[in-house]
Design an enzyme around this catalytic site. Structure first.
Site, PDB file in Angstrom:
ATOM      1  N   SER A  10      24.521  51.464  36.924  1.00 58.52           N
ATOM      2  CA  SER A  10      23.355  51.392  37.821  1.00 58.52           C
ATOM      3  C   SER A  10      23.793  51.306  39.270  1.00 58.52           C
ATOM      4  O   SER A  10      23.045  51.681  40.179  1.00 58.52           O
ATOM      5  CB  SER A  10      22.488  50.175  37.455  1.00 58.52           C
ATOM      6  OG  SER A  10      23.287  49.030  37.288  1.00 58.52           O
ATOM      7  N   TYR A 145      38.772  36.104  35.688  1.00 51.45           N
ATOM      8  CA  TYR A 145      38.623  37.550  35.936  1.00 51.45           C
ATOM      9  C   TYR A 145      39.943  38.259  35.605  1.00 51.45           C
ATOM     10  O   TYR A 145      39.964  39.269  34.887  1.00 51.45           O
ATOM     11  CB  TYR A 145      38.237  37.778  37.401  1.00 51.45           C
ATOM     12  CG  TYR A 145      38.055  39.236  37.783  1.00 51.45           C
ATOM     13  CD1 TYR A 145      36.888  39.922  37.442  1.00 51.45           C
ATOM     14  CD2 TYR A 145      39.045  39.929  38.483  1.00 51.45           C
ATOM     15  CE1 TYR A 145      36.717  41.263  37.780  1.00 51.45           C
ATOM     16  CE2 TYR A 145      38.884  41.263  38.830  1.00 51.45           C
ATOM     17  CZ  TYR A 145      37.718  41.930  38.481  1.00 51.45           C
ATOM     18  OH  TYR A 145      37.553  43.262  38.828  1.00 51.45           O
TER      19      TYR A 145
HETATM   20  P1  NAP Z   1      29.272  46.206  40.974  1.00 50.91           P
HETATM   21  O1  NAP Z   1      28.936  47.035  42.156  1.00 50.91           O
HETATM   22  O2  NAP Z   1      29.018  44.739  41.011  1.00 50.91           O
HETATM   23  O3  NAP Z   1      28.511  46.837  39.698  1.00 50.91           O
HETATM   24  C1  NAP Z   1      28.691  46.265  38.449  1.00 50.91           C
HETATM   25  C2  NAP Z   1      27.969  47.096  37.419  1.00 50.91           C
HETATM   26  O4  NAP Z   1      28.232  46.525  36.144  1.00 50.91           O
HETATM   27  C3  NAP Z   1      26.480  47.126  37.617  1.00 50.91           C
HETATM   28  O5  NAP Z   1      25.987  48.430  37.383  1.00 50.91           O
HETATM   29  C4  NAP Z   1      25.975  46.157  36.537  1.00 50.91           C
HETATM   30  O6  NAP Z   1      24.720  46.537  36.001  1.00 50.91           O
HETATM   31  C5  NAP Z   1      27.012  46.342  35.477  1.00 50.91           C
HETATM   32  N1  NAP Z   1      27.087  45.226  34.529  1.00 50.91           N
HETATM   33  C6  NAP Z   1      27.602  43.997  34.727  1.00 50.91           C
HETATM   34  N2  NAP Z   1      27.461  43.257  33.616  1.00 50.91           N
HETATM   35  C7  NAP Z   1      26.854  44.057  32.693  1.00 50.91           C
HETATM   36  C8  NAP Z   1      26.443  43.875  31.364  1.00 50.91           C
HETATM   37  N3  NAP Z   1      26.633  42.702  30.724  1.00 50.91           N
HETATM   38  N4  NAP Z   1      25.861  44.902  30.716  1.00 50.91           N
HETATM   39  C9  NAP Z   1      25.664  46.091  31.329  1.00 50.91           C
HETATM   40  N5  NAP Z   1      26.024  46.328  32.611  1.00 50.91           N
HETATM   41  C10 NAP Z   1      26.610  45.314  33.276  1.00 50.91           C
HETATM   42  O7  NAP Z   1      30.793  46.347  40.597  1.00 50.91           O
HETATM   43  P2  NAP Z   1      31.859  47.533  40.850  1.00 50.91           P
HETATM   44  O8  NAP Z   1      32.653  47.160  42.039  1.00 50.91           O
HETATM   45  O9  NAP Z   1      31.193  48.831  40.784  1.00 50.91           O
HETATM   46  O10 NAP Z   1      32.799  47.297  39.582  1.00 50.91           O
HETATM   47  C11 NAP Z   1      32.823  48.165  38.467  1.00 50.91           C
HETATM   48  C12 NAP Z   1      34.042  47.831  37.632  1.00 50.91           C
HETATM   49  O11 NAP Z   1      35.219  47.991  38.428  1.00 50.91           O
HETATM   50  C13 NAP Z   1      34.073  46.382  37.132  1.00 50.91           C
HETATM   51  O12 NAP Z   1      34.596  46.339  35.833  1.00 50.91           O
HETATM   52  C14 NAP Z   1      35.016  45.708  38.107  1.00 50.91           C
HETATM   53  O13 NAP Z   1      35.639  44.576  37.561  1.00 50.91           O
HETATM   54  C15 NAP Z   1      36.014  46.830  38.374  1.00 50.91           C
HETATM   55  N6  NAP Z   1      36.756  46.666  39.627  1.00 50.91           N
HETATM   56  C16 NAP Z   1      36.117  46.643  40.825  1.00 50.91           C
HETATM   57  C17 NAP Z   1      36.871  46.462  41.994  1.00 50.91           C
HETATM   58  C18 NAP Z   1      36.244  46.425  43.365  1.00 50.91           C
HETATM   59  O14 NAP Z   1      36.971  46.121  44.340  1.00 50.91           O
HETATM   60  N7  NAP Z   1      34.964  46.699  43.530  1.00 50.91           N
HETATM   61  C19 NAP Z   1      38.266  46.305  41.905  1.00 50.91           C
HETATM   62  C20 NAP Z   1      38.865  46.326  40.653  1.00 50.91           C
HETATM   63  C21 NAP Z   1      38.100  46.510  39.516  1.00 50.91           C
HETATM   64  P3  NAP Z   1      23.341  45.755  36.287  1.00 50.91           P
HETATM   65  O15 NAP Z   1      23.289  45.446  37.750  1.00 50.91           O
HETATM   66  O16 NAP Z   1      22.301  46.769  35.860  1.00 50.91           O
HETATM   67  O17 NAP Z   1      23.311  44.521  35.425  1.00 50.91           O
END
Ligand code: NAP
Length: 237
Positions: A10, A145
């Protein structure tokens, strides 16, 4: 047309990955949990492509099972859904720990378990798990985490071993610092400091991760499995 399910698409990295796959001719399932408005707006943005939205809290086994019953088989699974939390280790409660592990690690287990029978039957599949560089090296004040993301790396390698003969590759991307809602708690000064520490002198974008996912999903990556691809500007080597 290959079908891809991207969990947690999303917003952020997942949403950008959905856009890229849709524009590259895939049949895309956007999974969301809480952000229905954002998911429906992404669906509308991509209405000229083959895109569907499915709600499920992927930290819950029963909801994952129900989601897969609505999809009828996928070729590519991107386990991207995740949460983050910054806390001193001694302040982490049982609920914090369990929520982190179920959202970031058990979710991937549930989705792989549902996706694999179809992939095994058709002797083709791509599983791409989104870990983090903190799963590789450990992040201070992010022990739960980091543990969940290190678990994703272990899951990736072991499953790649088990599924290699079934025509299924399992890989993992370990993003560095990416500008999304997840890192919105960081100030501009924090971003500048992180950028200074990064060999490319840049901060990552969701598109940087999305195009790595697209590569690992493609036929060009058929001899790559069990790997951890760092997409981090060289922050961790
Ligand atoms: P984000 O902007 O916070 O988005 C997180 C997404 O995960 C949202 O679409 C949320 O959906 C969904 N989500 C969380 N819990 C969920 C659940 N129980 N069931 C279904 N959907 C769920 O995060 P992002 O930065 O895009 O991160 C995406 C991935 O990359 C994560 O695994 C994160 O750990 C990893 N990552 C991110 C970074 C960074 O710097 N941003 C770095 C390393 C790794 P809803 O809002 O609809 O609930």
């Amino acid at each position: 047309m290959r079908t891809v399910l991207i969990t947690g698409s999303s917003r952020g990295i997942g949403a950008e990955t959905a856009r890229l796959f849709a524009k590259n001719g895939y049949n895309v399932y956007i999974n969301y949990n809480k952000s229905e408005k954002a998911a429906l707006s992404l669906l509308d943005e991509l209405k000229d492509f083959s895109v569907h939205a499915v709600r499920a809290d992927v930290s819950k086994s029963a909801e994952v099972e129900k989601m897969f019953s609505e999809i009828h088989g996928i070729d590519i699974l991107v386990n991207n859904a995740g949460i983050a939390q910054t806390k001193l280790f001694t302040d982490i409660t049982d609920d914090d720990w369990n929520n982190m592990i179920s959202s970031n690690l058990s979710s991937a287990f549930y989705c792989c378990r549902e996706a694999l029978p179809y992939m095994i039957r058709q002797h083709f599949g791509r599983i791409i798990n989104i870990s983090s560089m903190w799963g590789q090296v450990g992040g201070s004040c992010e022990v739960h985490y980091s543990a969940s993301k290190a678990g994703i790396i272990g899951l990736t390698k072991a499953l790649a071993m088990e599924e290699g003969l079934s025509g299924i590759t399992v890989n993992c991307i370990a993003p560095g610092v990416i500008k999304t809602d997840m890192t919105s708690n960081l100030s501009e000064d924090d971003f500048t400091a992180l950028q200074d520490e990064t060999p490319t002198n840049s901060i990552g974008t969701p598109f940087d991760i999305a195009r790595a996912v697209l590569f690992l999903a493609s036929d060009d990556s058929s001899f790559i499995t069990g790997q951890v691809l760092g997409v981090n500007g060289g922050f961790v080597m």
